[in-house]
Design a protein around this motif. Structure first.
Motif, PDB file in Angstrom:
ATOM      1  N   ASP C  58      27.712  63.741  76.939  1.00 59.18           N
ATOM      2  CA  ASP C  58      27.805  64.671  75.617  1.00 59.18           C
ATOM      3  C   ASP C  58      29.358  64.664  75.308  1.00 59.18           C
ATOM      4  OD1 ASP C  58      25.663  65.532  76.322  1.00 59.18           O
ATOM      5  OD2 ASP C  58      26.035  67.347  77.651  1.00 59.18           O
ATOM      6  N   THR C  62      30.306  63.752  71.432  1.00 56.54           N
ATOM      7  CA  THR C  62      31.457  64.555  70.414  1.00 56.54           C
ATOM      8  C   THR C  62      32.535  63.763  70.078  1.00 56.54           C
ATOM      9  OG1 THR C  62      30.662  66.199  71.849  1.00 56.54           O
ATOM     10  CG2 THR C  62      32.705  66.871  70.467  1.00 56.54           C
ATOM     11  N   TYR C  63      33.035  62.879  70.939  1.00 57.06           N
ATOM     12  CA  TYR C  63      33.984  62.238  70.866  1.00 57.06           C
ATOM     13  C   TYR C  63      33.552  61.049  69.477  1.00 57.06           C
ATOM     14  CZ  TYR C  63      38.524  59.885  71.643  1.00 57.06           C
ATOM     15  OH  TYR C  63      39.941  59.442  71.568  1.00 57.06           O
TER      16      TYR C  63
END
Lengths: 157, 120, 94
Positions: C58, C62-63
């Motif tokens: 996750d 997001t990164y």
């Protein structure tokens, strides 16, 4: 129609990210997905260009060929990098994209860039300025096989 | 069966590691900014692709595999956007690449002669 | 086996950071920064498997999203000196 398909895709994204299947979270995800899809509709972000869902079913006609091209050219770039003499001959050229829609041109330009060894450096209308690591790469793109395949992929849209 | 999947995923992961290191090596070795982008795109396509498929085989058919495939799709759609934006920014900053062969002028003339491109 | 991948990615990270330090132009550094972002996502995924905690994926997702926006923002800022620049407005004026 586009709003519905966008909401569906967003909901699948929610489910993949959350991984919990409790009723509250499922309903909250559905509400969020619908609200986001409606907001995208009001922003005109979910039009033919921003959410080209008519192309999703046609992906099997083009993407496997693209993946194979990427693998081949990535291997040739790898050989060039590891070659002791670094045999590069950077070339720039201009090619014309024959696609009719913005999504088609974007697909073509992105396919050129995604293939290691060639980069789309500028887009002016239908003319793409490309940079190739070796002269052969530019010649291949000028040959226009990828252009024809993207046009077939774009279809009658 | 499990052994076969394990071996396949190991092969994929080792291949992915190899291409990742080669791409980063090219990033250091190439002479100027455009040629470096070609090296970086090896990492983003073959390196990331092989590594993620290898991990997919290890994860089996679970939610983790779906997330990995989402990350791969992210690379697939965003890497060319960033590379294109970078190339365009370099050209607009007035940095001319060192070229062995510049076909731009000739190609433009040929395209102008053939005519009827859709102009914005 | 994941340890091999982790070591390879760390070595690649070191090479990319060397390029970021060496420059010579701004765009080399932006390219190296973007490559560092890509490698960080891969490292997060591999590290998740190495420690048996797939939650790291996750963070990787997001990164990845932030990496795209960050790189484009830096490029736009250095081209116009303004993050809210409207390119189309300039085209219309011309």
């Amino acid at each position: 129609m586009r709003t519905i398909s966008l909401a569906f895709i967003l909901y699948v994204f929610w489910l993949v990210l959350s991984g919990y299947f409790k009723p509250f979270l499922l309903i909250a995800g559905a509400i969020c997905a619908v609200l986001c899809a409606l907001a995208a509709g009001r922003l005109n972000a979910a039009d033919e260009e921003g959410h080209p869902n008519h192309l999703i079913l046609r992906t099997p006609t083009y993407y496997p060929w693209l993946l194979w091209e990427i693998a081949k050219s990535a291997w040739s770039v790898t050989k060039i990098i590891l070659h002791p003499k670094l045999p590069i001959s950077p070339t720039m050229s201009v090619v014309r994209a024959s696609q009719r829609t913005a999504a088609g041109i974007a697909t073509y330009a992105n396919s050129i860039t995604l293939t290691p060894g060639t980069i789309t450096a500028d887009v002016q209308g239908n003319d793409l300025t490309i940079h190739a690591l070796v002269a052969d790469g530019a010649t291949d793109v000028e040959g226009g096989e990828m252009d024809r395949r993207v046009r077939a992929f774009e279809g009658g849209a | 069966m499990t052994l076969a999947v394990d071996i396949a995923s190991w092969v994929l992961i080792v291949l992915g590691s190899f291409f990742t290191v080669v791409g980063a090596f090219g990033l250091v070795r190439m002479p100027e900014v455009f040629t470096r982008m070609h090296a970086a795109s090896v990492i983003e396509t073959l390196g990331a692709g092989f590594l993620i498929f290898g991990m997919c085989l290890q994860a089996g058919f679970t939610l983790v595999t779906l997330k990995l495939l989402f990350i791969l799709a992210l690379f697939f759609f965003f890497a060319p956007v960033v590379t294109h934006a970078l190339a365009r920014a370099v050209l607009h900053a007035g940095i001319e690449p060192k070229l062995a062969e510049d076909r731009r002028a000739a190609a433009k003339q040929r395209l102008a002669a053939s005519g009827e491109g859709r102009q914005p | 086996m994941f340890a091999v991948a982790a070591v390879a990615i760390l070595a690649s990270l070191a090479l990319a950071i060397a390029r970021a330090i060496a420059g010579p132009t701004l765009f080399d550094r932006v390219l190296a920064g973007n490559t560092v972002g890509t490698l960080a996502i891969l490292l997060l995924a591999v590290f998740g498997f190495l420690t048996g905690r797939p939650e790291f994926l996750d963070l990787g997702l997001t990164y990845g999203l932030l990496n795209l926006i960050g790189t484009l923002a830096v490029l736009k800022f250095f081209r116009y000196g303004d993050l809210a620049h409207d390119d189309d407005a300039g085209d219309r004026a011309r």
